[in-house]
Design a protein around this motif. Sequence first.
Motif, PDB file in Angstrom:
ATOM      1  N   CYS A 143      -3.130   6.653  -3.990  1.00 48.68           N
ATOM      2  CA  CYS A 143      -4.374   6.923  -3.258  1.00 48.68           C
ATOM      3  C   CYS A 143      -5.269   7.959  -3.915  1.00 48.68           C
ATOM      4  N   ASN A 144      -5.266   9.199  -3.419  1.00 44.97           N
ATOM      5  CA  ASN A 144      -6.226  10.199  -3.896  1.00 44.97           C
ATOM      6  C   ASN A 144      -6.122  10.417  -5.404  1.00 44.97           C
ATOM      7  N   ASP A 145      -4.949  10.189  -5.997  1.00 41.69           N
ATOM      8  CA  ASP A 145      -4.791  10.297  -7.461  1.00 41.69           C
ATOM      9  C   ASP A 145      -5.829   9.463  -8.200  1.00 41.69           C
ATOM     10  N   TYR A 205      -3.453   2.736  -1.122  1.00 44.99           N
ATOM     11  CA  TYR A 205      -4.303   3.755  -0.505  1.00 44.99           C
ATOM     12  C   TYR A 205      -4.465   3.567   0.995  1.00 44.99           C
ATOM     13  N   ASN A 206      -4.691   4.716   1.671  1.00 40.95           N
ATOM     14  CA  ASN A 206      -5.112   4.778   3.077  1.00 40.95           C
ATOM     15  C   ASN A 206      -6.375   5.611   3.061  1.00 40.95           C
ATOM     16  N   THR A 207      -7.524   4.974   3.120  1.00 48.84           N
ATOM     17  CA  THR A 207      -8.786   5.706   2.967  1.00 48.84           C
ATOM     18  C   THR A 207      -9.683   5.492   4.178  1.00 48.84           C
ATOM     19  N   HIS A 238     -14.664   7.379   7.284  1.00 43.55           N
ATOM     20  CA  HIS A 238     -15.356   8.618   7.619  1.00 43.55           C
ATOM     21  C   HIS A 238     -14.642   9.808   7.004  1.00 43.55           C
ATOM     22  N   ASP A 239     -15.387  10.592   6.227  1.00 45.31           N
ATOM     23  CA  ASP A 239     -14.852  11.850   5.720  1.00 45.31           C
ATOM     24  C   ASP A 239     -15.582  12.970   6.449  1.00 45.31           C
ATOM     25  N   PRO A 240     -14.902  13.650   7.373  1.00 43.32           N
ATOM     26  CA  PRO A 240     -15.577  14.662   8.198  1.00 43.32           C
ATOM     27  C   PRO A 240     -16.195  15.791   7.382  1.00 43.32           C
ATOM     28  N   PRO A 252       0.789  -1.248   0.000  1.00 41.70           N
ATOM     29  CA  PRO A 252       0.000   0.000   0.000  1.00 41.70           C
ATOM     30  C   PRO A 252       0.820   1.296   0.000  1.00 41.70           C
ATOM     31  N   GLU A 253       0.056   2.385   0.122  1.00 47.37           N
ATOM     32  CA  GLU A 253       0.615   3.735   0.325  1.00 47.37           C
ATOM     33  C   GLU A 253       1.191   3.831   1.741  1.00 47.37           C
ATOM     34  N   ALA A 254       2.324   4.516   1.880  1.00 46.76           N
ATOM     35  CA  ALA A 254       2.901   4.756   3.209  1.00 46.76           C
ATOM     36  C   ALA A 254       2.861   3.471   4.036  1.00 46.76           C
TER      37      ALA A 254
HETATM   38  N1  CDT Z   1      -4.302   8.855   1.440  1.00 44.87           N
HETATM   39  C1  CDT Z   1      -5.276   9.462   0.727  1.00 44.87           C
HETATM   40  O1  CDT Z   1      -5.013  10.109  -0.282  1.00 44.87           O
HETATM   41  N2  CDT Z   1      -6.536   9.339   1.208  1.00 44.87           N
HETATM   42  C2  CDT Z   1      -7.628  10.035   0.630  1.00 44.87           C
HETATM   43  C3  CDT Z   1      -8.581  10.402   1.677  1.00 44.87           C
HETATM   44  C4  CDT Z   1      -9.587  11.289   1.139  1.00 44.87           C
HETATM   45  S1  CDT Z   1     -10.359  12.159   2.362  1.00 44.87           S
HETATM   46  C5  CDT Z   1     -11.691  12.784   1.499  1.00 44.87           C
HETATM   47  C6  CDT Z   1      -8.360   9.264  -0.460  1.00 44.87           C
HETATM   48  O2  CDT Z   1      -8.621   9.865  -1.499  1.00 44.87           O
HETATM   49  O3  CDT Z   1      -8.706   8.106  -0.271  1.00 44.87           O
END
Ligand code: CDT
Length: 303
Positions: free
Chosen positions: A171-173, A195-197, A200-202, A45-47
């Motif tokens: 991840c976010n890419d 990815y580390n996802t 919960h997205d606050p 994974p990422e990190a």
């Molecule tokens: N590590 C990473 O890029 N995580 C982001 C969290 C998004 S928070 C809205 C992701 O896109 O999964």
Amino acid sequence: PRIVTIGAAQMGPIARSESRPQVVERLIALLRQGAATGCELVVFPEATLTAFFPHWWIEDAAELDAWFEREMPSNETAPLFNEARRLGVGFHLGYCELVEEEGRQRRFNTAILVGKDGQVIGKYRKIHLPGHAEHEPWRPFQNLEKRYFEVGNLGWPVWRAFGGVTGMMICNDRRWPEAWRVLGLQGAELVLLGYNTPRHDPTTPQHDRLAEFHNHLSMQAGAYQNGCWVVGVAKAGVEEGIEQIGGSCIIAPTGEIVAQAITAGDELVMARCDLDAANPIKRNIFNFARHRRPEHYRMIVER
Ligand code: CDT
């Protein structure tokens, strides 16, 4: 067919107190599982090497730097490289990179591709950094990637590796079609990402129930619309009180998931990936040379 057998090595949570050697031991166990089932490439994974520290506000510079790697391999990560060489298995590893560049210390969220000989083939530095740069105490946990990392400065290269054209994102890419297209335009046949996802997205809690859906939606669309295999690998499970989604998977160029993790822990899933399965898509429905209309796409790069 051009078959490459690939393992997606999902990691369960990593405790804040867990040391690099302890994590490397877990990685080696997954690498060995991969080798035993015929994998030529294992994707981490990422990190990968630590808990995902951007979730915490860290003021002390030395404390922050302790989450980064100053060299790769290092004394602590060398056993992974040595085992890969001994087994003849390549790997993809995400880690947090601290380098002296342009006369200053720079920090990146980085991934490397390592060949079966244990040598680094290529490096990618994450471009789409999510989150925020200042402490936001209203959040149950922070997402400080914009503070702790600089935007990657290597673009999205591809490499001839593992029998095909291989690229990476982080991840976010994966949520950004532009990232996929830049790799697709270079003929990528295999895209590796970790990815580390958090579930919960606050900022948008109403989407928490869709976390797995949006993860797979983004990667399956990227695979299909660019005719490439995708290996997406999570750091999953409850890490220091924060639940992160799993769902690590291997996706065919048709967009179909061919292997998927079912736990939220350390778990290797694998697939025999025929890189030639990308050809019907690259030659027909998404034949870029015939069908793209870039003269109508200028807005994408101009704003
Ligand atoms: N590590 C990473 O890029 N995580 C982001 C969290 C998004 S928070 C809205 C992701 O896109 O999964």
